[in-house]
Design a protein around this motif. Structure first.
Motif, PDB file in Angstrom:
ATOM      1  N   VAL A  82       9.659   3.318  18.303  1.00 54.27           N
ATOM      2  CA  VAL A  82      10.805   3.511  19.198  1.00 54.27           C
ATOM      3  C   VAL A  82      11.214   2.145  19.721  1.00 54.27           C
ATOM      4  CG1 VAL A  82      11.640   4.559  21.328  1.00 54.27           C
ATOM      5  CG2 VAL A  82      10.054   5.831  19.853  1.00 54.27           C
ATOM      6  N   THR A 105      13.232   4.839  15.562  1.00 54.05           N
ATOM      7  CA  THR A 105      14.078   5.622  16.459  1.00 54.05           C
ATOM      8  C   THR A 105      14.679   4.636  17.454  1.00 54.05           C
ATOM      9  OG1 THR A 105      12.735   7.626  16.254  1.00 54.05           O
ATOM     10  CG2 THR A 105      14.126   7.421  18.212  1.00 54.05           C
ATOM     11  N   ILE A 156      12.508   7.404  29.020  1.00 53.21           N
ATOM     12  CA  ILE A 156      11.955   7.114  27.696  1.00 53.21           C
ATOM     13  C   ILE A 156      10.539   7.680  27.588  1.00 53.21           C
ATOM     14  CG2 ILE A 156      11.208   5.280  26.125  1.00 53.21           C
ATOM     15  CD1 ILE A 156      13.467   3.551  27.283  1.00 53.21           C
ATOM     16  N   GLN A 159      10.684  11.638  27.485  1.00 55.44           N
ATOM     17  CA  GLN A 159      11.281  12.278  26.317  1.00 55.44           C
ATOM     18  C   GLN A 159      10.669  11.819  24.999  1.00 55.44           C
ATOM     19  OE1 GLN A 159      15.629  12.198  26.491  1.00 55.44           O
ATOM     20  NE2 GLN A 159      15.562  12.139  28.724  1.00 55.44           N
ATOM     21  N   LEU A 160      10.297  10.548  24.904  1.00 51.90           N
ATOM     22  CA  LEU A 160       9.822  10.020  23.625  1.00 51.90           C
ATOM     23  C   LEU A 160       8.345   9.633  23.635  1.00 51.90           C
ATOM     24  CD1 LEU A 160      12.984   7.889  22.862  1.00 51.90           C
ATOM     25  CD2 LEU A 160      12.293   9.956  21.669  1.00 51.90           C
ATOM     26  N   LYS A 161       7.772   9.517  24.814  1.00 52.46           N
ATOM     27  CA  LYS A 161       6.332   9.273  24.976  1.00 52.46           C
ATOM     28  C   LYS A 161       5.869   7.887  24.572  1.00 52.46           C
ATOM     29  CE  LYS A 161       6.154  13.692  25.900  1.00 52.46           C
ATOM     30  NZ  LYS A 161       6.183  14.150  27.308  1.00 52.46           N
TER      31      LYS A 161
END
Length: 247
Positions: free
Chosen positions: A15, A39, A87, A90-92
């Motif tokens: 990410v 991502t 962040i 939601q995305l860990k």
């Protein structure tokens, strides 16, 4: 570095946050990072521009990106902490930041700079990257291998008349990178930070400050992507606290 050939999966499952992702170098980097498996979190002020980049990434079949609109001129610590918190929720995870959002003025004498212009440039070009990095540090420290890239500027690296507060604000990134690298080196060897100075490139800022140039025949944002990929991926893991110039 200019000729680096990145493997297609260089950034797979990572990410990466790209600031100033709506145009210029930031846009090209977002598309490139996504094409190599990341991502990508698209930051900017202009949501319409970010949506266009979002659609391009999706159309290419890359991992689904996300849009993060935030005005660095107005953002405070609470806003940056909220961004980092979102962040994490939601995305860990967060594995990299490309700091590319920039405020600039056309060249003019230093004696004519107003306090408001100084504060605008210092806030966007120095304080915002520092505050955003600080807010995201817990996520970056948790990454197995994280990279932060600050996009510098040649007039800041080599001070030149009439570039004023813009040059000063971009120059400030260089000692910040070196200080942060030294502070992180022993406790967090998985996290590295460097500055990249691309030199003259056909970007919205360059077209604003040098309107008479032949922009089509100069370095294009895509030409810089091997270096941006190299510094974001693991092949550059040993490079820390460096100011890399591409000119």
């Amino acid at each position: 570095m200019k000729n680096y050939q990145a493997p297609k999966d260089l950034l797979q499952n990572r990410v990466i946050l790209v600031t100033g992702a709506g145009k210029g170098i930031g846009r090209e980097a977002a598309l490139t990072y996504a094409a190599h498996g990341a991502t990508v979190l698209l930051h900017g002020r202009n949501v319409a521009q970010l949506e266009t980049v979002y659609d391009e990434i999706e159309a290419a079949g890359c991992p689904q990106p996300a849009i993060i609109p935030l005005d660095f001129e107005k953002a405070d610590d609470k806003a940056f902490e909220g961004l980092a918190g979102s962040i994490g929720l939601q995305l860990k995870r967060l594995d990299g930041i490309l700091h590319n959002a920039t405020a600039a003025l056309s060249p003019f004498p230093l004696e004519l700079h107003s306090m408001e212009q100084w504060l605008q440039l210092l806030r966007v070009n120095v304080a915002a990257p520092a505050a955003l990095t600080r807010a995201c540090l817990p996520l970056l420290k948790a990454s197995p291998s994280a990279s932060i890239i600050m996009t510098g500027e040649s007039h800041g690296h080599t001070p030149t008349a009439f570039w004023g507060a813009y040059a000063v604000s971009k120059a400030a990134l260089e000692p910040m990178v070196k200080i942060w690298a030294q502070e992180l080196e022993n406790l967090h060897p998985n996290l590295r930070i460097n500055a990249l100075i691309p030199g003259p490139v056909n970007s919205p800022i360059r077209r604003k400050t040098h309107p008479g140039e032949d922009h089509l025949n100069m370095t294009q944002p895509a030409d810089l992507m091997p270096a941006y990929l190299y510094l974001m991926g693991d092949d550059s893991a040993a490079i820390k606290g460096e100011v890399v110039t591409l000119t």
